[in-house]
Write a protein that holds these residues in place. Structure first.
Motif, PDB file in Angstrom:
ATOM      1  N   ASP A 119       3.428  -5.379   2.338  1.00 63.58           N
ATOM      2  CA  ASP A 119       2.551  -5.075   1.199  1.00 63.58           C
ATOM      3  C   ASP A 119       1.186  -4.571   1.670  1.00 63.58           C
ATOM      4  OD1 ASP A 119       4.418  -5.788  -0.763  1.00 63.58           O
ATOM      5  OD2 ASP A 119       3.966  -7.907  -0.479  1.00 63.58           O
ATOM      6  N   ASN A 120       0.677  -5.201   2.738  1.00 62.68           N
ATOM      7  CA  ASN A 120      -0.629  -4.769   3.261  1.00 62.68           C
ATOM      8  C   ASN A 120      -0.557  -3.365   3.851  1.00 62.68           C
ATOM      9  OD1 ASN A 120      -1.873  -7.181   2.602  1.00 62.68           O
ATOM     10  ND2 ASN A 120      -1.192  -8.145   4.510  1.00 62.68           N
ATOM     11  N   ILE A 121       0.569  -3.086   4.534  1.00 58.18           N
ATOM     12  CA  ILE A 121       0.697  -1.758   5.137  1.00 58.18           C
ATOM     13  C   ILE A 121       0.822  -0.707   4.044  1.00 58.18           C
ATOM     14  CG2 ILE A 121       2.114  -0.312   6.644  1.00 58.18           C
ATOM     15  CD1 ILE A 121       2.814  -2.898   8.188  1.00 58.18           C
ATOM     16  N   GLN A 122       1.603  -1.031   3.006  1.00 61.85           N
ATOM     17  CA  GLN A 122       1.731  -0.037   1.939  1.00 61.85           C
ATOM     18  C   GLN A 122       0.400   0.184   1.219  1.00 61.85           C
ATOM     19  OE1 GLN A 122       4.212  -0.254  -1.842  1.00 61.85           O
ATOM     20  NE2 GLN A 122       5.332   1.260  -0.639  1.00 61.85           N
ATOM     21  N   LYS A 123      -0.398  -0.859   1.144  1.00 61.64           N
ATOM     22  CA  LYS A 123      -1.714  -0.709   0.532  1.00 61.64           C
ATOM     23  C   LYS A 123      -2.531   0.327   1.324  1.00 61.64           C
ATOM     24  CE  LYS A 123      -5.485  -3.561  -0.773  1.00 61.64           C
ATOM     25  NZ  LYS A 123      -6.194  -4.620  -0.068  1.00 61.64           N
ATOM     26  N   PRO A 178       8.726  -1.834   0.544  1.00 59.53           N
ATOM     27  CA  PRO A 178       7.945  -3.002   0.109  1.00 59.53           C
ATOM     28  C   PRO A 178       8.255  -3.474  -1.314  1.00 59.53           C
ATOM     29  CG  PRO A 178       6.537  -1.430   1.219  1.00 59.53           C
ATOM     30  CD  PRO A 178       7.864  -0.752   1.035  1.00 59.53           C
ATOM     31  N   ARG A 179       8.600  -2.564  -2.212  1.00 60.04           N
ATOM     32  CA  ARG A 179       8.795  -2.966  -3.614  1.00 60.04           C
ATOM     33  C   ARG A 179       9.974  -3.918  -3.745  1.00 60.04           C
ATOM     34  NH1 ARG A 179      11.475  -0.557  -7.733  1.00 60.04           N
ATOM     35  NH2 ARG A 179      11.982   1.246  -6.448  1.00 60.04           N
ATOM     36  N   THR A 180      11.096  -3.571  -3.099  1.00 59.59           N
ATOM     37  CA  THR A 180      12.297  -4.403  -3.218  1.00 59.59           C
ATOM     38  C   THR A 180      12.527  -5.275  -1.988  1.00 59.59           C
ATOM     39  OG1 THR A 180      13.558  -2.592  -2.284  1.00 59.59           O
ATOM     40  CG2 THR A 180      13.470  -2.710  -4.684  1.00 59.59           C
ATOM     41  N   PRO A 229       8.460   3.764   2.429  1.00 55.47           N
ATOM     42  CA  PRO A 229       8.826   2.762   3.433  1.00 55.47           C
ATOM     43  C   PRO A 229       7.692   2.524   4.431  1.00 55.47           C
ATOM     44  CG  PRO A 229       9.909   4.843   3.906  1.00 55.47           C
ATOM     45  CD  PRO A 229       9.205   5.012   2.590  1.00 55.47           C
ATOM     46  N   ILE A 230       7.694   1.358   5.049  1.00 58.11           N
ATOM     47  CA  ILE A 230       6.713   1.050   6.091  1.00 58.11           C
ATOM     48  C   ILE A 230       7.481   0.572   7.324  1.00 58.11           C
ATOM     49  CG2 ILE A 230       4.969   0.373   4.378  1.00 58.11           C
ATOM     50  CD1 ILE A 230       6.345  -2.319   6.575  1.00 58.11           C
ATOM     51  N   GLY A 231       6.876   0.685   8.474  1.00 56.98           N
ATOM     52  CA  GLY A 231       7.469   0.159   9.701  1.00 56.98           C
ATOM     53  C   GLY A 231       6.589  -0.951  10.228  1.00 56.98           C
ATOM     54  N   VAL A 232       7.223  -2.013  10.678  1.00 56.32           N
ATOM     55  CA  VAL A 232       6.460  -3.107  11.289  1.00 56.32           C
ATOM     56  C   VAL A 232       7.403  -3.876  12.217  1.00 56.32           C
ATOM     57  CG1 VAL A 232       6.910  -4.790   9.433  1.00 56.32           C
ATOM     58  CG2 VAL A 232       4.854  -5.015  10.827  1.00 56.32           C
ATOM     59  N   ALA A 233       6.843  -4.460  13.266  1.00 54.24           N
ATOM     60  CA  ALA A 233       7.697  -5.203  14.190  1.00 54.24           C
ATOM     61  C   ALA A 233       7.296  -6.665  14.202  1.00 54.24           C
ATOM     62  CB  ALA A 233       7.580  -4.624  15.594  1.00 54.24           C
ATOM     63  N   GLY A 234       8.311  -7.523  14.323  1.00 51.79           N
ATOM     64  CA  GLY A 234       8.070  -8.925  14.608  1.00 51.79           C
ATOM     65  C   GLY A 234       8.620  -9.191  15.996  1.00 51.79           C
ATOM     66  N   LEU A 294      -3.900 -12.730  22.937  1.00 46.18           N
ATOM     67  CA  LEU A 294      -4.883 -12.288  23.941  1.00 46.18           C
ATOM     68  C   LEU A 294      -5.924 -11.345  23.348  1.00 46.18           C
ATOM     69  CD1 LEU A 294      -2.682 -11.875  27.127  1.00 46.18           C
ATOM     70  CD2 LEU A 294      -4.039 -13.821  26.361  1.00 46.18           C
ATOM     71  N   ASP A 295      -5.539 -10.589  22.300  1.00 40.97           N
ATOM     72  CA  ASP A 295      -6.539  -9.733  21.664  1.00 40.97           C
ATOM     73  C   ASP A 295      -7.192 -10.460  20.485  1.00 40.97           C
ATOM     74  OD1 ASP A 295      -4.463  -9.766  19.901  1.00 40.97           O
ATOM     75  OD2 ASP A 295      -4.147  -7.595  19.847  1.00 40.97           O
ATOM     76  N   SER A 296      -7.094 -11.796  20.505  1.00 39.38           N
ATOM     77  CA  SER A 296      -7.713 -12.710  19.539  1.00 39.38           C
ATOM     78  C   SER A 296      -7.157 -12.598  18.118  1.00 39.38           C
ATOM     79  CB  SER A 296      -9.247 -12.582  19.542  1.00 39.38           C
ATOM     80  OG  SER A 296      -9.653 -11.432  18.868  1.00 39.38           O
ATOM     81  N   ARG A 297      -5.972 -11.973  17.986  1.00 42.62           N
ATOM     82  CA  ARG A 297      -5.346 -11.949  16.666  1.00 42.62           C
ATOM     83  C   ARG A 297      -4.666 -13.275  16.366  1.00 42.62           C
ATOM     84  NH1 ARG A 297      -1.056  -7.578  16.131  1.00 42.62           N
ATOM     85  NH2 ARG A 297      -1.085  -7.477  18.403  1.00 42.62           N
ATOM     86  N   LYS A 298      -4.518 -13.571  15.062  1.00 43.94           N
ATOM     87  CA  LYS A 298      -3.687 -14.699  14.658  1.00 43.94           C
ATOM     88  C   LYS A 298      -2.214 -14.299  14.844  1.00 43.94           C
ATOM     89  CE  LYS A 298      -6.212 -15.048  10.844  1.00 43.94           C
ATOM     90  NZ  LYS A 298      -6.516 -15.223   9.475  1.00 43.94           N
ATOM     91  N   LEU A 299      -1.310 -15.286  14.750  1.00 46.97           N
ATOM     92  CA  LEU A 299       0.100 -14.999  15.024  1.00 46.97           C
ATOM     93  C   LEU A 299       0.670 -13.963  14.056  1.00 46.97           C
ATOM     94  CD1 LEU A 299       1.370 -18.628  15.681  1.00 46.97           C
ATOM     95  CD2 LEU A 299       0.590 -16.929  17.344  1.00 46.97           C
ATOM     96  N   ASP A 300       0.223 -14.023  12.788  1.00 47.17           N
ATOM     97  CA  ASP A 300       0.806 -13.136  11.775  1.00 47.17           C
ATOM     98  C   ASP A 300      -0.182 -12.043  11.355  1.00 47.17           C
ATOM     99  OD1 ASP A 300      -1.026 -14.680  10.512  1.00 47.17           O
ATOM    100  OD2 ASP A 300       0.233 -15.151   8.776  1.00 47.17           O
ATOM    101  N   GLU A 301      -1.045 -11.663  12.316  1.00 45.03           N
ATOM    102  CA  GLU A 301      -2.071 -10.672  11.973  1.00 45.03           C
ATOM    103  C   GLU A 301      -1.692  -9.305  12.532  1.00 45.03           C
ATOM    104  OE1 GLU A 301      -6.010 -12.038  13.023  1.00 45.03           O
ATOM    105  OE2 GLU A 301      -6.872 -10.045  12.742  1.00 45.03           O
ATOM    106  N   LEU A 302      -1.847  -8.275  11.687  1.00 48.84           N
ATOM    107  CA  LEU A 302      -1.588  -6.902  12.132  1.00 48.84           C
ATOM    108  C   LEU A 302      -2.770  -6.410  12.971  1.00 48.84           C
ATOM    109  CD1 LEU A 302      -0.419  -5.355   8.741  1.00 48.84           C
ATOM    110  CD2 LEU A 302       1.035  -5.663  10.747  1.00 48.84           C
ATOM    111  N   ARG A 303      -2.505  -5.410  13.821  1.00 48.20           N
ATOM    112  CA  ARG A 303      -3.620  -4.748  14.501  1.00 48.20           C
ATOM    113  C   ARG A 303      -4.382  -3.908  13.473  1.00 48.20           C
ATOM    114  NH1 ARG A 303      -0.261  -2.029  19.313  1.00 48.20           N
ATOM    115  NH2 ARG A 303       1.388  -2.059  17.752  1.00 48.20           N
TER     116      ARG A 303
END
Lengths: 259, 243
Positions: free
Chosen positions: B223-227, B192-194, B158-163, B17-26
């Protein structure tokens, strides 16, 4: 450390100077960000030098107090969350948080900035409740004045959510364009006493060597709306009268910063 | 999860609904070193979710009996500002925020080299100032930057992300609507490294294959979040190094 810092500060004050280059009655640089919190009905983020506070306003419908059946209510609270200072601990509000909330509350309430009679929906049954929540982000002294600036700025940003009278439900996600009924801009000026000298808007270092403080809220250039003394030292009535004149002058400068 | 009164469809023609792709982060913005009082701090915005993290320590352990002779005592605290949600929430800790603080603490402990700081305490505080789903994940990403900003040694940031799942489709980084009216939510913390996982929670209904897809989506996103985390730290420290 406090004795040498105190001696040094007093010597500077003799020459009308402060450690950070300010004059005794100067505020630090003030910046106000309007509406940073999307989920609030109104909000403001205020920086006073390194002191930073977020104030958010939420509106809800509730029942009035029996002694004022036709007026809305203001409920203020402050959380000194541990992100803001090594001195703050998690847990329910303690003395300092309660004082901050109450001093801010009084400045807003007693100034009559909010027309509570216009917050009545059905007399004796339903009124609007204004929740004012104060969250310091970094405490470098003088949270009081920062909180009041934040509160007034946030109130001026506040819009009502929709109220479905049939369902008797507040639709928090649907905002109207109606603003709160407001009439003035109370400003607090807090003065700290060090020996026999007063300074405005003390930072944490200056606060640590102060004997006491006096907060004075003003509405315009001639009306005082709140006062509070804190700390163990004493003040004279002449000193207070001088501070009131100073509060009128400095308060007016700050008032112009709030849109 | 499974709430009523939501939109008919959360995914239309493969777009959200916010026009993101399925695997796209905000959109993610991270700023390091935002609180002068703290040893390390971070402000993070992920879509409309906004959190502030602060690290105090290593410092004296209080009360004393919590002191550990071979490692640091790590504490974590998660709190939501009263105005952070659409309906005002009561200030102060509740059962939910205590649980989140606990899982967040454990997730961070997995990457911090606590043995480097015996007889000290390290305190991580996160304040949610605007909530739109994913606050615990945002909290972990922000806390990691604040820890790095404080100079605390870590095996990895570390990074946090939800699926999760909505309209029978697996998606990444759920927003409020997808969280409330979708079918599943899986918050993760990842090194992300391991690609080790240090926080795992789930509610809703998922098949094994769906979980596998979520893991691989989140692992790619890590990887993108850690970047973004590293860029925030470079923005604060990088320039000084070049001078």
């Amino acid at each position: 450390m406090s004795n040498s810092l105190k001696d040094y500060t007093c010597k500077l004050l003799e020459k009308n100077m402060r450690e950070d280059g300010r004059k005794p009655m100067d505020f630090r640089e003030i910046s106000i960000e309007n509406n940073p919190i999307k989920n609030a009905n109104g909000s403001a983020r205020v920086k006073l030098g390194d002191t930073e506070v977020i104030v958010g306003i939420k509106l809800d419908v509730g029942s009035p107090y029996s002694d004022s059946p036709e007026s809305g209510v203001l409920i203020s609270s402050a959380e000194l969350t541990p992100i803001a200072s090594v001195d703050f601990e998690p847990g329910p509000p303690r003395e300092r948080a309660i004082e901050l909330a109450r001093v801010t509350d009084r400045a807003i309430r007693e100034s009559k900035v909010i027309d509570f009679n216009k917050l009545c929906i059905t007399p004796k049954e339903k009124i609007w409740m204004v929740f004012l929540d104060i969250y310091p982000i970094n405490d470098d002294g003088n949270l009081f004045d920062a909180a009041v600036i934040g509160a007034v700025a946030a109130l001026y940003n506040t819009v009502f959510p929709k109220y479905d009278e049939k369902e008797e439900k507040v639709l928090h996600k649907e905002l109207t364009k109606t603003k709160l009924p407001l009439s003035c801009k109370p400003i607090m000026c807090t003065f700290y006493k060090i020996e026999d000298k007063y300074i405005l808007d003390a930072n944490a270092r200056e606060k640590s060597i102060s004997d006491c403080r006096v907060s004075i809220g003003t509405l315009d250039k001639k009306t005082v709306c709140a006062m509070q003394k804190g700390g163990e030292g004493t003040v004279t009535s002449e000193e207070i009268l001088d501070l009131i004149s100073e509060a009128f002058k400095r308060g007016d400068e700050v008032r112009k910063l709030i849109k | 999860m499974g709430g009523t009164g939501g939109p008919d469809k959360l995914i239309v023609n493969g777009k959200r609904l916010d026009s993101r792709k399925l695997d796209e982060l905000r959109p993610l913005t991270i700023k390091a070193g935002t609180i002068p009082n703290a040893e390390g701090s971070c402000e993070l915005q992920m879509g409309e979710t906004k959190v502030i993290a602060a690290v105090y320590g290593p410092k004296e352990v209080l009360p004393r009996h919590l002191e550990e002779s071979d490692r640091a005592y790590l504490s974590a605290y998660y709190d939501m500002a009263a105005f952070s949600t659409t309906d005002r929430c009561r200030p102060g800790p509740d059962r939910r925020s205590k649980e989140i603080a606990k899982v967040m603490r454990d997730a961070l402990a997995a990457s911090i080299i606590l043995e480097k700081y015996p007889r000290t305490s390290i305190a991580v505080y996160v304040e949610v100032i605007n909530a739109n789903a994913g606050t615990r994940c945002a909290a972990i990403t922000a806390a990691a930057v604040a820890l790095a900003d404080a100079g605390i040694e870590m095996r990895d940031m570390p990074i946090g992300v939800a699926g999760g799942k909505a309209d029978d489709t697996v998606i990444l980084d759920l927003d409020n609507q997808e969280d409330n009216f979708g079918q599943a939510d899986v918050p993760l913390a990842i090194l992300p490294r391991t690609k080790e996982i240090s926080l795992l929670q789930m509610d809703g209904h998922l098949t094994k294959d769906e979980i596998k897809t979520i893991f691989s989506m989140c692992s790619k996103a890590s990887d993108n979040i850690q970047k973004a985390q590293k860029e925030a730290l470079l923005a604060k420290y990088g320039r000084e190094k070049n001078e």
